[in-house]
Motif scaffolding. Structure first.
Motif, mmCIF file in Angstrom:
data_model
loop_
_atom_site.group_PDB
_atom_site.id
_atom_site.type_symbol
_atom_site.label_atom_id
_atom_site.label_comp_id
_atom_site.label_asym_id
_atom_site.label_seq_id
_atom_site.Cartn_x
_atom_site.Cartn_y
_atom_site.Cartn_z
ATOM 1 N N ALA A 1 0.810 -1.225 0.000
ATOM 2 C CA ALA A 1 0.000 0.000 0.000
ATOM 3 C C ALA A 1 0.843 1.274 0.000
ATOM 4 O O ALA A 1 0.401 2.298 -0.526
ATOM 5 C CB ALA A 1 -0.940 -0.001 1.201
ATOM 6 N N PHE B 1 1.230 3.151 -3.310
ATOM 7 C CA PHE B 1 0.013 3.797 -3.804
ATOM 8 C C PHE B 1 -0.368 5.003 -2.957
ATOM 9 O O PHE B 1 -0.871 6.002 -3.482
ATOM 10 C CB PHE B 1 -1.133 2.785 -3.864
ATOM 11 C CG PHE B 1 -0.852 1.676 -4.834
ATOM 12 C CD1 PHE B 1 -0.922 1.886 -6.194
ATOM 13 C CD2 PHE B 1 -0.481 0.427 -4.381
ATOM 14 C CE1 PHE B 1 -0.641 0.872 -7.099
ATOM 15 C CE2 PHE B 1 -0.195 -0.598 -5.263
ATOM 16 C CZ PHE B 1 -0.282 -0.371 -6.626
ATOM 17 N N SER C 1 -8.019 9.821 -10.211
ATOM 18 C CA SER C 1 -7.132 8.669 -10.018
ATOM 19 C C SER C 1 -6.413 8.764 -8.675
ATOM 20 O O SER C 1 -6.155 7.737 -8.031
ATOM 21 C CB SER C 1 -6.136 8.539 -11.171
ATOM 22 O OG SER C 1 -5.295 9.672 -11.259
ATOM 23 N N ILE D 1 -6.698 5.686 -6.002
ATOM 24 C CA ILE D 1 -5.587 4.888 -5.476
ATOM 25 C C ILE D 1 -5.405 5.068 -3.967
ATOM 26 O O ILE D 1 -5.018 4.125 -3.290
ATOM 27 C CB ILE D 1 -4.266 5.104 -6.250
ATOM 28 C CG1 ILE D 1 -3.835 6.552 -6.269
ATOM 29 C CG2 ILE D 1 -4.369 4.554 -7.637
ATOM 30 C CD1 ILE D 1 -2.535 6.807 -7.006
ATOM 31 N N GLY E 1 -8.233 2.863 -2.554
ATOM 32 C CA GLY E 1 -7.884 1.454 -2.746
ATOM 33 C C GLY E 1 -6.754 1.009 -1.832
ATOM 34 O O GLY E 1 -6.826 -0.057 -1.209
ATOM 35 N N ALA E 2 -5.725 1.832 -1.717
ATOM 36 C CA ALA E 2 -4.582 1.480 -0.865
ATOM 37 C C ALA E 2 -4.982 1.422 0.607
ATOM 38 O O ALA E 2 -4.560 0.513 1.337
ATOM 39 C CB ALA E 2 -3.452 2.484 -1.068
ATOM 40 N N LEU F 1 -7.349 -0.697 -7.294
ATOM 41 C CA LEU F 1 -5.977 -0.477 -7.745
ATOM 42 C C LEU F 1 -5.766 -1.021 -9.163
ATOM 43 O O LEU F 1 -5.070 -0.403 -9.974
ATOM 44 C CB LEU F 1 -4.986 -1.090 -6.759
ATOM 45 C CG LEU F 1 -4.995 -0.438 -5.367
ATOM 46 C CD1 LEU F 1 -4.061 -1.182 -4.426
ATOM 47 C CD2 LEU F 1 -4.654 1.040 -5.445
ATOM 48 N N LEU G 1 -4.371 0.886 -12.406
ATOM 49 C CA LEU G 1 -3.090 0.470 -12.988
ATOM 50 C C LEU G 1 -3.150 0.126 -14.474
ATOM 51 O O LEU G 1 -2.249 0.505 -15.235
ATOM 52 C CB LEU G 1 -2.531 -0.723 -12.212
ATOM 53 C CG LEU G 1 -1.968 -0.377 -10.842
ATOM 54 C CD1 LEU G 1 -1.853 -1.621 -9.979
ATOM 55 C CD2 LEU G 1 -0.627 0.331 -10.977
ATOM 56 N N ASP H 1 3.619 -1.321 -14.012
ATOM 57 C CA ASP H 1 2.187 -1.167 -13.761
ATOM 58 C C ASP H 1 1.432 -2.476 -13.991
ATOM 59 O O ASP H 1 0.533 -2.819 -13.227
ATOM 60 C CB ASP H 1 1.595 -0.060 -14.639
ATOM 61 C CG ASP H 1 1.925 1.329 -14.124
ATOM 62 O OD1 ASP H 1 2.519 1.457 -13.034
ATOM 63 O OD2 ASP H 1 1.591 2.310 -14.823
ATOM 64 N N ALA I 1 -2.154 -7.043 -7.560
ATOM 65 C CA ALA I 1 -3.434 -6.604 -7.000
ATOM 66 C C ALA I 1 -4.534 -7.630 -7.290
ATOM 67 O O ALA I 1 -5.398 -7.879 -6.445
ATOM 68 C CB ALA I 1 -3.808 -5.225 -7.539
#
Length: 140
Positions: free
Chosen positions: A13, A16, A49, A53, A56-57, A73, A77, A106, A113
């Motif tokens: 994490a 990100f 974005s 992220i 998500g992280a 994520l 990506l 990526d 992920a």
């Protein structure tokens, strides 16, 4: 084993969280770069974005529907790899190599992920999470 999974989530994490913070604090600079790559609505894309992220992280790190966090994520990506690191259109060998490396990084992170998603959605040993997975039982 729970602690090992937790440390792995933290290590995953942190990349990100740092990147997302950059998206949200250096928006103008990043939007200029995104615009130079042909990204539509560059400023909104950078801000969106960045939020994507960070959320998500944090979900992966804290274990709050970590399976959904891992999917968020991936959603960041894969398009980023294609839109921002299209090495196939670059003729300068050094620039091409740099973009190819970023593209492959990526994609590798997207693969990791996806594996995290599968792990969280199917494993009983989630490593000290705050919630159960959102997709729990979907793959039984």
């Amino acid at each position: 084993m729970e602690w090992l999974v937790l440390v792995g989530r933290l290590l995953f994490a942190v990349l990100f969280l740092g990147s997302g913070a950059g998206h949200l604090t250096q928006t103008q600079m990043m939007a200029g770069y995104a615009q130079s790559k042909g990204v539509p609505w560059a400023r909104a894309s950078v801000l969106g974005s960045g939020v994507l992220i960070v959320v998500g992280a944090l979900m992966v790190l804290l274990g709050v529907w970590a399976d959904l966090g891992a999917l968020l994520l991936v959603v960041f990506l894969v398009p980023t790899a294609v839109l921002m690191h299209g090495f196939w259109g670059i003729t300068d060998p050094q620039s091409r190599q740099m973009e190819q490396t970023q593209f492959l990084k990526d994609l590798a992170l997207a693969g990791a992920a996806l594996m995290l998603f599968a792990f969280f959605a199917t494993s009983p040993d989630l490593g000290l999470t705050l919630t159960d997975p959102l997709f729990d039982g979907l793959f039984d």
